[in-house]
Design a protein around this motif. Sequence first.
Motif, PDB file in Angstrom:
ATOM      1  N   TYR A 159      -1.151   5.319  11.413  1.00  9.44           N
ATOM      2  CA  TYR A 159      -0.137   4.327  11.038  1.00  9.44           C
ATOM      3  C   TYR A 159      -0.821   3.096  10.440  1.00  9.44           C
ATOM      4  O   TYR A 159      -1.681   2.488  11.084  1.00  9.44           O
ATOM      5  N   LEU A 160      -0.450   2.755   9.235  1.00 10.84           N
ATOM      6  CA  LEU A 160      -1.050   1.627   8.533  1.00 10.84           C
ATOM      7  C   LEU A 160      -0.001   0.550   8.300  1.00 10.84           C
ATOM      8  O   LEU A 160       1.146   0.853   7.923  1.00 10.84           O
ATOM      9  N   PRO A 161      -0.363  -0.717   8.523  1.00 11.13           N
ATOM     10  CA  PRO A 161       0.636  -1.796   8.394  1.00 11.13           C
ATOM     11  C   PRO A 161       1.087  -2.012   6.959  1.00 11.13           C
ATOM     12  O   PRO A 161       0.305  -1.880   6.010  1.00 11.13           O
ATOM     13  N   ARG A 162       2.373  -2.338   6.814  1.00 14.86           N
ATOM     14  CA  ARG A 162       2.943  -2.726   5.514  1.00 14.86           C
ATOM     15  C   ARG A 162       3.748  -3.998   5.731  1.00 14.86           C
ATOM     16  O   ARG A 162       4.629  -4.025   6.590  1.00 14.86           O
ATOM     17  N   LYS A 163       3.466  -5.007   4.975  1.00 20.07           N
ATOM     18  CA  LYS A 163       4.114  -6.306   5.155  1.00 20.07           C
ATOM     19  C   LYS A 163       5.615  -6.203   4.905  1.00 20.07           C
ATOM     20  O   LYS A 163       6.060  -5.710   3.863  1.00 20.07           O
ATOM     21  N   GLY A 164       6.387  -6.627   5.879  1.00 18.56           N
ATOM     22  CA  GLY A 164       7.836  -6.637   5.731  1.00 18.56           C
ATOM     23  C   GLY A 164       8.478  -5.276   5.723  1.00 18.56           C
ATOM     24  O   GLY A 164       9.626  -5.132   5.297  1.00 18.56           O
ATOM     25  N   ASP A 165       7.770  -4.249   6.179  1.00 19.68           N
ATOM     26  CA  ASP A 165       8.324  -2.893   6.147  1.00 19.68           C
ATOM     27  C   ASP A 165       7.777  -2.106   7.338  1.00 19.68           C
ATOM     28  O   ASP A 165       6.875  -2.561   8.051  1.00 19.68           O
ATOM     29  N   LEU A 166       8.349  -0.921   7.534  1.00 21.48           N
ATOM     30  CA  LEU A 166       7.847  -0.044   8.578  1.00 21.48           C
ATOM     31  C   LEU A 166       6.430   0.415   8.239  1.00 21.48           C
ATOM     32  O   LEU A 166       6.041   0.430   7.072  1.00 21.48           O
ATOM     33  N   PRO A 167       5.636   0.806   9.245  1.00 17.35           N
ATOM     34  CA  PRO A 167       4.263   1.255   8.968  1.00 17.35           C
ATOM     35  C   PRO A 167       4.235   2.478   8.061  1.00 17.35           C
ATOM     36  O   PRO A 167       5.152   3.310   8.072  1.00 17.35           O
ATOM     37  N   GLU A 168       3.172   2.576   7.268  1.00 17.04           N
ATOM     38  CA  GLU A 168       2.947   3.778   6.464  1.00 17.04           C
ATOM     39  C   GLU A 168       2.361   4.853   7.371  1.00 17.04           C
ATOM     40  O   GLU A 168       1.370   4.635   8.054  1.00 17.04           O
ATOM     41  N   ALA A 219      -4.266  -2.952  11.848  1.00 16.56           N
ATOM     42  CA  ALA A 219      -3.490  -2.064  12.710  1.00 16.56           C
ATOM     43  C   ALA A 219      -2.138  -2.687  13.032  1.00 16.56           C
ATOM     44  O   ALA A 219      -1.967  -3.906  12.993  1.00 16.56           O
ATOM     45  N   VAL A 220      -1.182  -1.843  13.352  1.00 21.33           N
ATOM     46  CA  VAL A 220       0.172  -2.287  13.711  1.00 21.33           C
ATOM     47  C   VAL A 220       0.199  -2.620  15.193  1.00 21.33           C
ATOM     48  O   VAL A 220      -0.061  -1.755  16.047  1.00 21.33           O
ATOM     49  N   LYS A 221       0.520  -3.868  15.522  1.00 22.81           N
ATOM     50  CA  LYS A 221       0.564  -4.297  16.914  1.00 22.81           C
ATOM     51  C   LYS A 221       1.978  -4.140  17.464  1.00 22.81           C
ATOM     52  O   LYS A 221       2.959  -4.528  16.816  1.00 22.81           O
ATOM     53  N   LEU A 222       2.086  -3.572  18.650  1.00 21.70           N
ATOM     54  CA  LEU A 222       3.386  -3.386  19.287  1.00 21.70           C
ATOM     55  C   LEU A 222       3.844  -4.686  19.958  1.00 21.70           C
ATOM     56  O   LEU A 222       3.036  -5.420  20.540  1.00 21.70           O
ATOM     57  N   LYS A 223       5.130  -4.949  19.883  1.00 24.88           N
ATOM     58  CA  LYS A 223       5.670  -6.147  20.533  1.00 24.88           C
ATOM     59  C   LYS A 223       5.809  -5.952  22.043  1.00 24.88           C
ATOM     60  O   LYS A 223       5.753  -6.908  22.815  1.00 24.88           O
ATOM     61  N   ASN A 224       6.024  -4.687  22.451  1.00 27.31           N
ATOM     62  CA  ASN A 224       6.225  -4.423  23.883  1.00 27.31           C
ATOM     63  C   ASN A 224       5.391  -3.228  24.335  1.00 27.31           C
ATOM     64  O   ASN A 224       5.932  -2.183  24.713  1.00 27.31           O
TER      65      ASN A 224
END
Length: 302
Positions: free
Chosen positions: A93-102, A48-53
Amino acid sequence: AKTPENPSLVWQRRVKEWMAGSGFTEAYGYAFLSEAQLDRYGISNQEAVKLKNPLSMDHEYMRPSLIPSMLTTIEENQARIPSGDLFELAPIYLPRKGDLPEQSLRLLMAVYGKDGESLFLRAKGILERFWGQVGLRTFSLKRDTDGARWHAGRSVSIYLGKDQVGVIGQVSSSVSQAFGLDVTAVLVDLDFEALVESFSLNKSYRPISQFPSVKRDLAFVVADKTEFASIREAARNATDLLDTLDLFDTYRGKGVEEGHKSLAIHMTFRSDERTLEAEEVDAELDKIRSVLTKEFDAIMRS
Protein backbone atom coordinates in the motif's frame (compact mmCIF):
# COMPACT_ATOMS: atom_id res chain seq x y z
CA ALA A 1 -23.41 -18.46 -18.59
CA LYS A 2 -20.41 -19.00 -16.36
CA THR A 3 -18.73 -15.79 -15.27
CA PRO A 4 -15.10 -15.78 -16.49
CA GLU A 5 -12.50 -15.76 -13.74
CA ASN A 6 -10.37 -12.72 -13.13
CA PRO A 7 -7.04 -13.43 -14.95
CA SER A 8 -5.05 -11.99 -12.05
CA LEU A 9 -6.74 -14.35 -9.57
CA VAL A 10 -6.11 -17.30 -11.89
CA TRP A 11 -2.41 -16.47 -12.12
CA GLN A 12 -2.15 -15.88 -8.38
CA ARG A 13 -3.44 -19.40 -7.80
CA ARG A 14 -1.14 -20.89 -10.46
CA VAL A 15 1.93 -19.10 -9.13
CA LYS A 16 1.22 -20.15 -5.55
CA GLU A 17 0.81 -23.77 -6.65
CA TRP A 18 4.05 -23.61 -8.63
CA MET A 19 5.97 -22.04 -5.76
CA ALA A 20 4.71 -24.71 -3.36
CA GLY A 21 5.58 -27.41 -5.90
CA SER A 22 9.09 -25.96 -6.10
CA GLY A 23 9.61 -26.53 -2.38
CA PHE A 24 8.71 -23.08 -1.06
CA THR A 25 6.62 -22.47 2.04
CA GLU A 26 4.03 -19.69 1.78
CA ALA A 27 4.38 -16.97 4.39
CA TYR A 28 1.40 -14.95 5.59
CA GLY A 29 2.52 -11.59 6.91
CA TYR A 30 0.42 -8.91 8.54
CA ALA A 31 -0.61 -6.10 6.19
CA PHE A 32 0.69 -3.71 8.84
CA LEU A 33 4.13 -2.72 10.11
CA SER A 34 5.54 -0.89 13.10
CA GLU A 35 7.55 2.30 12.74
CA ALA A 36 10.56 0.33 13.99
CA GLN A 37 10.25 -2.13 11.08
CA LEU A 38 10.06 0.73 8.60
CA ASP A 39 13.13 2.32 10.16
CA ARG A 40 15.13 -0.93 10.07
CA TYR A 41 14.60 -1.13 6.30
CA GLY A 42 15.26 2.58 5.75
CA ILE A 43 11.67 3.50 4.85
CA SER A 44 10.52 6.92 5.97
CA ASN A 45 7.15 7.01 7.72
CA GLN A 46 6.16 9.56 5.06
CA GLU A 47 6.41 6.74 2.51
CA ALA A 48 3.82 4.63 4.34
CA VAL A 49 0.12 4.98 5.11
CA LYS A 50 -0.42 5.60 8.83
CA LEU A 51 -3.58 4.25 10.44
CA LYS A 52 -5.68 6.60 12.56
CA ASN A 53 -6.81 3.80 14.87
CA PRO A 54 -4.17 1.01 14.87
CA LEU A 55 -4.82 -2.07 16.98
CA SER A 56 -1.33 -1.67 18.47
CA MET A 57 1.92 0.23 17.89
CA ASP A 58 3.24 -2.87 16.11
CA HIS A 59 0.56 -2.43 13.44
CA GLU A 60 0.65 1.34 13.00
CA TYR A 61 1.40 1.53 9.25
CA MET A 62 0.16 -0.29 6.15
CA ARG A 63 3.16 -1.96 4.61
CA PRO A 64 4.70 -0.31 1.52
CA SER A 65 6.92 -3.36 0.98
CA LEU A 66 6.74 -7.09 1.76
CA ILE A 67 10.44 -7.21 2.66
CA PRO A 68 10.34 -6.01 6.31
CA SER A 69 7.65 -8.60 7.12
CA MET A 70 9.66 -11.37 5.45
CA LEU A 71 12.90 -10.46 7.23
CA THR A 72 11.02 -10.40 10.53
CA THR A 73 9.62 -13.87 9.78
CA ILE A 74 13.11 -15.20 9.01
CA GLU A 75 14.50 -13.68 12.22
CA GLU A 76 11.73 -15.28 14.30
CA ASN A 77 12.35 -18.74 12.81
CA GLN A 78 16.11 -18.88 12.17
CA ALA A 79 16.98 -20.53 15.50
CA ARG A 80 14.70 -23.51 14.82
CA ILE A 81 14.90 -23.53 11.02
CA PRO A 82 18.40 -22.29 10.00
CA SER A 83 17.73 -22.50 6.26
CA GLY A 84 14.60 -22.38 4.16
CA ASP A 85 12.66 -21.17 1.13
CA LEU A 86 9.71 -18.83 1.67
CA PHE A 87 7.40 -16.79 -0.53
CA GLU A 88 4.57 -14.32 -0.17
CA LEU A 89 2.18 -13.01 -2.81
CA ALA A 90 0.30 -10.08 -1.33
CA PRO A 91 -0.56 -6.40 -1.83
CA ILE A 92 1.47 -3.43 -0.68
CA TYR A 93 0.00 0.00 0.00
CA LEU A 94 1.49 3.30 -1.12
CA PRO A 95 0.23 6.71 0.04
CA ARG A 96 -1.61 9.04 -2.35
CA LYS A 97 -2.32 12.60 -1.29
CA GLY A 98 -6.03 13.22 -0.86
CA ASP A 99 -6.97 9.74 -2.04
CA LEU A 100 -7.11 6.12 -0.95
CA PRO A 101 -3.76 4.26 -0.91
CA GLU A 102 -2.45 2.77 -4.14
CA GLN A 103 -2.65 -1.02 -3.83
CA SER A 104 -0.28 -3.19 -5.84
CA LEU A 105 0.46 -6.93 -5.77
CA ARG A 106 4.06 -8.04 -5.14
CA LEU A 107 5.63 -11.49 -5.23
CA LEU A 108 8.51 -11.94 -2.79
CA MET A 109 10.68 -15.07 -2.73
CA ALA A 110 13.25 -15.61 0.01
CA VAL A 111 15.99 -18.23 0.26
CA TYR A 112 18.10 -18.11 3.39
CA GLY A 113 20.96 -20.08 4.92
CA LYS A 114 24.71 -19.63 5.28
CA ASP A 115 26.44 -19.40 1.88
CA GLY A 116 25.46 -16.13 0.19
CA GLU A 117 27.00 -16.97 -3.19
CA SER A 118 25.27 -20.33 -3.58
CA LEU A 119 21.99 -18.87 -2.29
CA PHE A 120 22.16 -16.08 -4.87
CA LEU A 121 22.84 -18.51 -7.73
CA ARG A 122 19.97 -20.74 -6.60
CA ALA A 123 17.62 -17.74 -6.36
CA LYS A 124 18.60 -16.72 -9.90
CA GLY A 125 17.86 -20.24 -11.10
CA ILE A 126 14.44 -20.12 -9.43
CA LEU A 127 13.77 -16.76 -11.12
CA GLU A 128 14.67 -18.24 -14.53
CA ARG A 129 12.37 -21.21 -13.96
CA PHE A 130 9.57 -18.91 -12.80
CA TRP A 131 9.98 -16.80 -15.95
CA GLY A 132 9.49 -19.90 -18.09
CA GLN A 133 6.47 -21.07 -16.10
CA VAL A 134 4.56 -17.83 -16.68
CA GLY A 135 5.45 -17.67 -20.38
CA LEU A 136 7.86 -14.74 -20.30
CA ARG A 137 10.70 -15.16 -22.78
CA THR A 138 13.57 -13.04 -21.58
CA PHE A 139 14.64 -10.66 -18.88
CA SER A 140 17.73 -8.57 -18.34
CA LEU A 141 19.68 -7.76 -15.20
CA LYS A 142 21.37 -4.46 -14.39
CA ARG A 143 23.57 -3.44 -11.46
CA ASP A 144 21.65 -0.38 -10.32
CA THR A 145 20.33 -1.49 -6.92
CA ASP A 146 20.34 0.53 -3.70
CA GLY A 147 23.71 -0.14 -2.04
CA ALA A 148 22.32 0.57 1.44
CA ARG A 149 19.79 -2.27 1.21
CA TRP A 150 21.54 -4.80 -1.02
CA HIS A 151 24.91 -6.55 -1.22
CA ALA A 152 27.06 -4.68 -3.75
CA GLY A 153 28.27 -7.79 -5.59
CA ARG A 154 25.16 -9.97 -5.33
CA SER A 155 22.23 -7.77 -6.29
CA VAL A 156 20.74 -6.64 -9.58
CA SER A 157 17.56 -5.02 -10.82
CA ILE A 158 15.29 -7.12 -13.06
CA TYR A 159 14.02 -5.60 -16.30
CA LEU A 160 11.33 -6.75 -18.71
CA GLY A 161 12.18 -4.77 -21.81
CA LYS A 162 12.87 -1.23 -20.58
CA ASP A 163 10.72 -1.52 -17.46
CA GLN A 164 12.17 -2.39 -14.07
CA VAL A 165 9.97 -5.09 -12.57
CA GLY A 166 11.93 -6.24 -9.55
CA VAL A 167 15.15 -6.90 -7.71
CA ILE A 168 17.12 -10.04 -6.91
CA GLY A 169 19.81 -9.77 -4.30
CA GLN A 170 21.41 -10.63 -1.00
CA VAL A 171 20.28 -8.37 1.81
CA SER A 172 23.04 -5.98 2.89
CA SER A 173 24.89 -6.58 6.15
CA SER A 174 23.46 -3.38 7.65
CA VAL A 175 19.87 -4.48 6.96
CA SER A 176 20.62 -8.00 8.22
CA GLN A 177 21.98 -6.58 11.45
CA ALA A 178 19.02 -4.23 11.83
CA PHE A 179 16.63 -7.20 11.66
CA GLY A 180 18.80 -9.41 13.86
CA LEU A 181 19.55 -12.02 11.20
CA ASP A 182 22.18 -14.66 11.93
CA VAL A 183 21.64 -16.16 8.47
CA THR A 184 22.17 -14.84 4.95
CA ALA A 185 18.98 -13.93 3.08
CA VAL A 186 18.61 -13.61 -0.69
CA LEU A 187 15.35 -12.10 -1.96
CA VAL A 188 13.55 -11.92 -5.29
CA ASP A 189 11.08 -9.03 -5.14
CA LEU A 190 8.79 -8.82 -8.20
CA ASP A 191 6.09 -6.37 -9.25
CA PHE A 192 3.39 -8.99 -9.83
CA GLU A 193 0.84 -6.31 -10.74
CA ALA A 194 2.98 -5.10 -13.66
CA LEU A 195 4.03 -8.57 -14.81
CA VAL A 196 0.70 -10.42 -14.75
CA GLU A 197 -0.53 -8.70 -17.94
CA SER A 198 2.35 -10.36 -19.82
CA PHE A 199 1.86 -13.86 -18.39
CA SER A 200 0.89 -16.49 -20.94
CA LEU A 201 0.42 -20.25 -21.26
CA ASN A 202 1.26 -20.13 -24.98
CA LYS A 203 4.33 -22.12 -25.99
CA SER A 204 6.57 -21.60 -29.00
CA TYR A 205 8.49 -24.32 -30.79
CA ARG A 206 11.10 -24.52 -33.49
CA PRO A 207 11.68 -27.53 -35.75
CA ILE A 208 14.58 -29.87 -35.03
CA SER A 209 17.45 -29.19 -37.41
CA GLN A 210 18.17 -31.79 -40.08
CA PHE A 211 21.89 -31.23 -39.58
CA PRO A 212 24.01 -32.31 -36.60
CA SER A 213 25.56 -29.92 -34.11
CA VAL A 214 29.25 -29.64 -33.29
CA LYS A 215 30.31 -29.24 -29.67
CA ARG A 216 33.23 -27.28 -28.29
CA ASP A 217 34.37 -26.28 -24.78
CA LEU A 218 36.39 -23.20 -23.90
CA ALA A 219 38.08 -22.15 -20.66
CA PHE A 220 39.52 -18.72 -19.95
CA VAL A 221 40.38 -16.31 -17.14
CA VAL A 222 38.74 -12.89 -16.76
CA ALA A 223 38.47 -10.23 -14.08
CA ASP A 224 36.13 -11.08 -11.20
CA LYS A 225 33.81 -8.17 -12.04
CA THR A 226 33.20 -9.44 -15.58
CA GLU A 227 29.60 -10.59 -15.96
CA PHE A 228 28.76 -13.75 -17.82
CA ALA A 229 25.81 -12.09 -19.57
CA SER A 230 28.23 -9.69 -21.29
CA ILE A 231 30.48 -12.58 -22.33
CA ARG A 232 27.55 -14.52 -23.76
CA GLU A 233 26.32 -11.52 -25.74
CA ALA A 234 29.79 -10.83 -27.15
CA ALA A 235 30.22 -14.47 -28.18
CA ARG A 236 26.83 -14.56 -29.90
CA ASN A 237 27.63 -11.38 -31.81
CA ALA A 238 30.92 -12.89 -33.00
CA THR A 239 29.37 -15.70 -35.05
CA ASP A 240 26.06 -16.65 -36.66
CA LEU A 241 26.73 -20.37 -36.22
CA LEU A 242 26.61 -20.46 -32.40
CA ASP A 243 23.48 -22.35 -31.34
CA THR A 244 23.85 -22.63 -27.56
CA LEU A 245 26.31 -21.36 -24.96
CA ASP A 246 26.25 -22.49 -21.32
CA LEU A 247 28.49 -21.78 -18.35
CA PHE A 248 29.38 -25.04 -16.61
CA ASP A 249 32.21 -24.09 -14.24
CA THR A 250 33.55 -21.10 -12.31
CA TYR A 251 36.82 -21.41 -10.41
CA ARG A 252 38.73 -19.07 -8.10
CA GLY A 253 41.81 -20.17 -6.21
CA LYS A 254 45.18 -21.76 -6.79
CA GLY A 255 46.53 -21.08 -10.25
CA VAL A 256 44.20 -18.14 -10.89
CA GLU A 257 45.37 -14.60 -10.17
CA GLU A 258 43.65 -12.88 -7.26
CA GLY A 259 40.76 -10.69 -8.42
CA HIS A 260 40.17 -13.01 -11.37
CA LYS A 261 38.09 -16.11 -12.10
CA SER A 262 38.31 -18.99 -14.52
CA LEU A 263 35.18 -19.68 -16.55
CA ALA A 264 34.45 -22.78 -18.61
CA ILE A 265 31.72 -22.67 -21.24
CA HIS A 266 30.10 -25.34 -23.38
CA MET A 267 29.04 -24.38 -26.91
CA THR A 268 27.20 -26.04 -29.75
CA PHE A 269 27.50 -24.83 -33.33
CA ARG A 270 24.92 -25.61 -35.99
CA SER A 271 23.78 -24.57 -39.43
CA ASP A 272 20.23 -25.05 -40.71
CA GLU A 273 21.59 -25.34 -44.27
CA ARG A 274 24.48 -27.82 -44.13
CA THR A 275 26.68 -30.08 -42.02
CA LEU A 276 29.51 -28.04 -40.54
CA GLU A 277 33.11 -29.10 -41.10
CA ALA A 278 35.49 -29.22 -38.14
CA GLU A 279 37.73 -26.58 -39.71
CA GLU A 280 34.76 -24.26 -40.15
CA VAL A 281 33.79 -24.59 -36.48
CA ASP A 282 37.40 -24.03 -35.38
CA ALA A 283 37.45 -20.79 -37.38
CA GLU A 284 34.27 -19.61 -35.61
CA LEU A 285 35.76 -20.59 -32.26
CA ASP A 286 38.83 -18.47 -33.05
CA LYS A 287 36.50 -15.50 -33.65
CA ILE A 288 35.02 -15.97 -30.18
CA ARG A 289 38.48 -16.27 -28.61
CA SER A 290 39.53 -13.05 -30.35
CA VAL A 291 36.44 -11.13 -29.16
CA LEU A 292 36.82 -12.32 -25.56
CA THR A 293 40.50 -11.40 -25.54
CA LYS A 294 39.87 -7.97 -27.05
CA GLU A 295 36.77 -6.95 -25.06
CA PHE A 296 37.44 -8.60 -21.68
CA ASP A 297 41.23 -9.14 -21.63
CA ALA A 298 40.51 -12.85 -21.38
CA ILE A 299 43.44 -15.25 -21.02
CA MET A 300 42.70 -18.54 -22.76
CA ARG A 301 43.26 -21.79 -20.88
CA SER A 302 41.97 -24.09 -23.61
